[in-house]
Design a protein around this motif. Structure first.
Motif, PDB file in Angstrom:
ATOM      1  N   ASP B  82      44.240   5.470  10.516  1.00  0.00           N
ATOM      2  CA  ASP B  82      42.903   5.776  11.021  1.00  0.00           C
ATOM      3  C   ASP B  82      42.511   7.236  10.732  1.00  0.00           C
ATOM      4  N   GLU B  83      43.504   8.135  10.665  1.00  0.00           N
ATOM      5  CA  GLU B  83      43.197   9.537  10.331  1.00  0.00           C
ATOM      6  C   GLU B  83      42.623   9.643   8.914  1.00  0.00           C
ATOM      7  N   VAL B  84      43.083   8.763   8.021  1.00  0.00           N
ATOM      8  CA  VAL B  84      42.533   8.762   6.654  1.00  0.00           C
ATOM      9  C   VAL B  84      41.067   8.336   6.692  1.00  0.00           C
ATOM     10  N   PHE B  85      40.770   7.278   7.471  1.00  0.00           N
ATOM     11  CA  PHE B  85      39.378   6.818   7.577  1.00  0.00           C
ATOM     12  C   PHE B  85      38.489   7.921   8.169  1.00  0.00           C
ATOM     13  N   GLY B 112      47.485   2.859   0.139  1.00  0.00           N
ATOM     14  CA  GLY B 112      47.038   1.640  -0.547  1.00  0.00           C
ATOM     15  C   GLY B 112      46.308   0.710   0.399  1.00  0.00           C
ATOM     16  N   PHE B 113      46.834   0.546   1.601  1.00  0.00           N
ATOM     17  CA  PHE B 113      46.165  -0.316   2.578  1.00  0.00           C
ATOM     18  C   PHE B 113      44.849   0.322   3.042  1.00  0.00           C
ATOM     19  N   ALA B 114      44.845   1.643   3.180  1.00  0.00           N
ATOM     20  CA  ALA B 114      43.593   2.327   3.525  1.00  0.00           C
ATOM     21  C   ALA B 114      42.551   2.099   2.426  1.00  0.00           C
ATOM     22  N   ALA B 115      42.972   2.161   1.165  1.00  0.00           N
ATOM     23  CA  ALA B 115      42.043   1.928   0.047  1.00  0.00           C
ATOM     24  C   ALA B 115      41.550   0.479   0.046  1.00  0.00           C
ATOM     25  N   ALA B 116      42.441  -0.445   0.353  1.00  0.00           N
ATOM     26  CA  ALA B 116      42.048  -1.862   0.410  1.00  0.00           C
ATOM     27  C   ALA B 116      41.001  -2.095   1.499  1.00  0.00           C
ATOM     28  N   SER B 117      41.065  -1.317   2.576  1.00  0.00           N
ATOM     29  CA  SER B 117      40.267  -1.579   3.775  1.00  0.00           C
ATOM     30  C   SER B 117      39.030  -0.693   3.904  1.00  0.00           C
ATOM     31  N   TYR B 118      39.054   0.520   3.338  1.00  0.00           N
ATOM     32  CA  TYR B 118      37.923   1.431   3.531  1.00  0.00           C
ATOM     33  C   TYR B 118      36.686   0.841   2.858  1.00  0.00           C
ATOM     34  N   GLN B 119      35.656   0.607   3.635  1.00  0.00           N
ATOM     35  CA  GLN B 119      34.426  -0.014   3.142  1.00  0.00           C
ATOM     36  C   GLN B 119      34.735  -1.303   2.372  1.00  0.00           C
ATOM     37  N   ARG B 120      35.785  -1.999   2.819  1.00  0.00           N
ATOM     38  CA  ARG B 120      36.260  -3.271   2.228  1.00  0.00           C
ATOM     39  C   ARG B 120      36.793  -3.119   0.810  1.00  0.00           C
TER      40      ARG B 120
END
Lengths: 363, 363
Positions: B82-85, B112-120
């Motif tokens: 969440d800190e990345v978001f 990688g998971f943050a990239a997969a999830s950020y703004q979908r």
């Protein structure tokens, strides 16, 4: 019974719309005897539906567990989603489980993202119980949770295995929630289908009275329109963005006011009027058509301006975090006529502020 | 310079392996002038690389922001992600941003998971700095964070746009981390390539001395093997599960001991011996081959049994949460020979316990 298919190759899935679907385990296809499932719902819906659906599926040989989340947009967070993972891991449920999202858009979006992420992806079924989720959020595979700095900022494109719409659910829906759903219904008319908008002008009273035939037609038409758009542009590289009419303004209202204070459809209603006023100022939309939109929204019991406490300048920082922003430039969905719309880049911020102020004048 | 391609149709991507890549902005393809990027790294690596890479990319016209996370497996969580978001939304970064994962497996998996999830879903580049992440976790698109009840339980299959392996990074790697990476290197030999296992027996001292030629060959061969497996079975419906040799046992050790106390490779090393002992008891693997595995692991400075404080019975509850469990049945990767392995279901729990105890006898 109405059946529509969302056509996405090997990820195609059916939407089933009818009264009484919760009385027949076959409604919950592709669940079958021997499967494991986790019912995800909220504290408001659990007392109404959970025991009934658990018993129905258990009798059909499905092993069902359940997790009950707090009710409200402010709980559509990573932290609350983690409660679903904890429930799944405590049993434990394996990669062959199925999540069932029983609720409105919050439960559907959060459960869908949980299904996309649990063990890197498990099957899920959307069982939308609000008009808004039945006509919009349960179809198309957009899943997400909110971040304090922006709505739906964390999520996945992840399609359900099926969508089960029991129209009986609307009988227990609070009037404000029904109106919120009608905002998305009216949106389809504005962006894609002028005839449907006209049908809504003629049949809004029947919808407000939950007339079964009118409501079934309304939900079916919205799902058809959405299914066509999603089949053409699953990952929103073009056409699909039109479904966001009013949402860039609306998300700013929701974020500024704190999630859960303005309902999503209420914020979208005000946002659609702001978009219409922007289009008017650009000379591509008539004041008479804005008046038709305002009249229909008012009949549905929806707001046609933003919160009194929110100045026009306070919209822009939120709007610049919109997912349609590219290379730092705002992109807005704007109507061209009732039934036709476009995504437009490069609208001057001053013009957006003026359009917001146009709406606030009616306060 | 070594180049390998992971072949996944329109999601194919290159792995570039060489010394000195961090001196050339072209290494970070497909980033180009005018792009936005967010460098994600940890507190240990930031002082070594962050200023240098930021300056390199800025000089090449890339707008680079950065977020620095705490270092360690115990921080591979939803809360830290969440800190990345938050960092992305504060600027804000749009859907056209690129995340750069600069670090070991924890940073790579989480980013990688943050990239997969950020703004979908946004683009990301893997820049692995540890041997373990260079030969394994940065390739293949498995991204995840941990849950207190199980490792890598929340994530996505999401491929990077490229993988950049600068072998100079290994010079600053602590010896325990180097050994942990060698555990995954040895794994490739056991499951897929007997000749490579023999090459490792002959060249382990050169690898421990960071001999440049030996190390470049070693990383390249591991990436080749992994790329072949991933191209054949991206979503782990079959073959790819072989890459989990030792991991079902190892994840139990990591979860039981608390993430970060046993390094991933250390737990996998002990787990591979447990798998070998299980295969021996099933009559499909020879004690002499287990001895070869043990000897090589010991030379690399790796453990060949589990923690003293962990009883065999304490493995099973963790193992039953493994992602390979189907219909409540444990499935284990077991060697058939040095260079050949299988996924086997239906191994009696008693036999698993006995095999764990076989390993603990050497304590």
């Amino acid at each position: 019974m109405e059946k529509i298919t969302v056509s996405l190759g090997d990820r195609s899935y059916p939407i089933t719309i009818a009264a009484g679907l919760f009385n027949d385990p076959a409604s919950f296809w592709p669940l079958k005897a021997g499967d494991n499932a986790m019912l995800v719902t909220n504290q408001t819906l659990a007392p109404i539906y959970l025991q009934k659906l658990s018993a129905l599926l258990s009798a059909a040989g499905v092993k069902v567990d359940q997790v009950i989340l707090p009710d409200g947009e402010q709980y559509k967070t990573l932290a609350v989603m983690d409660e679903v993972f904890t429930a799944l891991l405590q049993k434990p449920h394996g990669r062959d489980t199925t999540l069932i999202a029983l609720g409105g858009g919050v439960i559907g979006d959060l459960t869908g993202f949980a299904a996309a992420s649990y063990q890197r992806g498990v099957r899920f079924i959307q069982v939308p119980t609000t008009l808004l989720s039945q006509v919009d959020s349960s179809v198309g595979g957009k899943t997400a949770v909110n971040h304090p700095l922006g709505k739906n900022m964390i999520g996945a494109f992840y399609q359900p295995a099926s969508v089960v719409v029991d129209t009986d659910c609307l009988a227990t829906l609070p009037p404000r929630e029904l109106a919120s759903g009608l905002a998305e219904v009216i949106k389809y008319g504005i962006i894609l289908d002028g005839d449907f908008f006209q049908w809504l002008e003629q049949n809004l009273d029947a919808l407000l009275a939950l007339d079964e035939k009118a409501m079934a037609y309304c939900i079916r038409r919205c799902c058809e329109l959405k299914a066509e758009v999603v089949a053409a542009d699953e990952r929103e590289t073009g056409l699909r963005a039109l479904l966001n009419l009013g949402h860039t303004f609306g998300h700013a209202i929701e974020a500024h006011m704190g999630y859960g204070n303005w309902l999503h459809g209420e914020a979208v209603a005000a946002g659609m009027v702001m978009a219409a006023r922007t289009a008017e100022r650009l000379g591509q939309f008539s004041a008479a058509d804005t008046d038709r939109i305002i009249a229909l929204l008012l009949r549905a019991g929806l707001p046609v301006h933003g919160p009194e406490s929110m100045a026009a300048e306070e919209y822009l920082p939120h709007m610049m975090r919109d997912k349609k922003v590219l290379a730092g430039e705002l992109r807005l969905v704007l109507p061209l006529a009732i039934g036709r719309s476009e995504v437009r880049a490069g609208v001057a911020h001053d013009m957006v502020l003026a359009a917001i102020n146009d709406c606030q004048k009616s306060l």
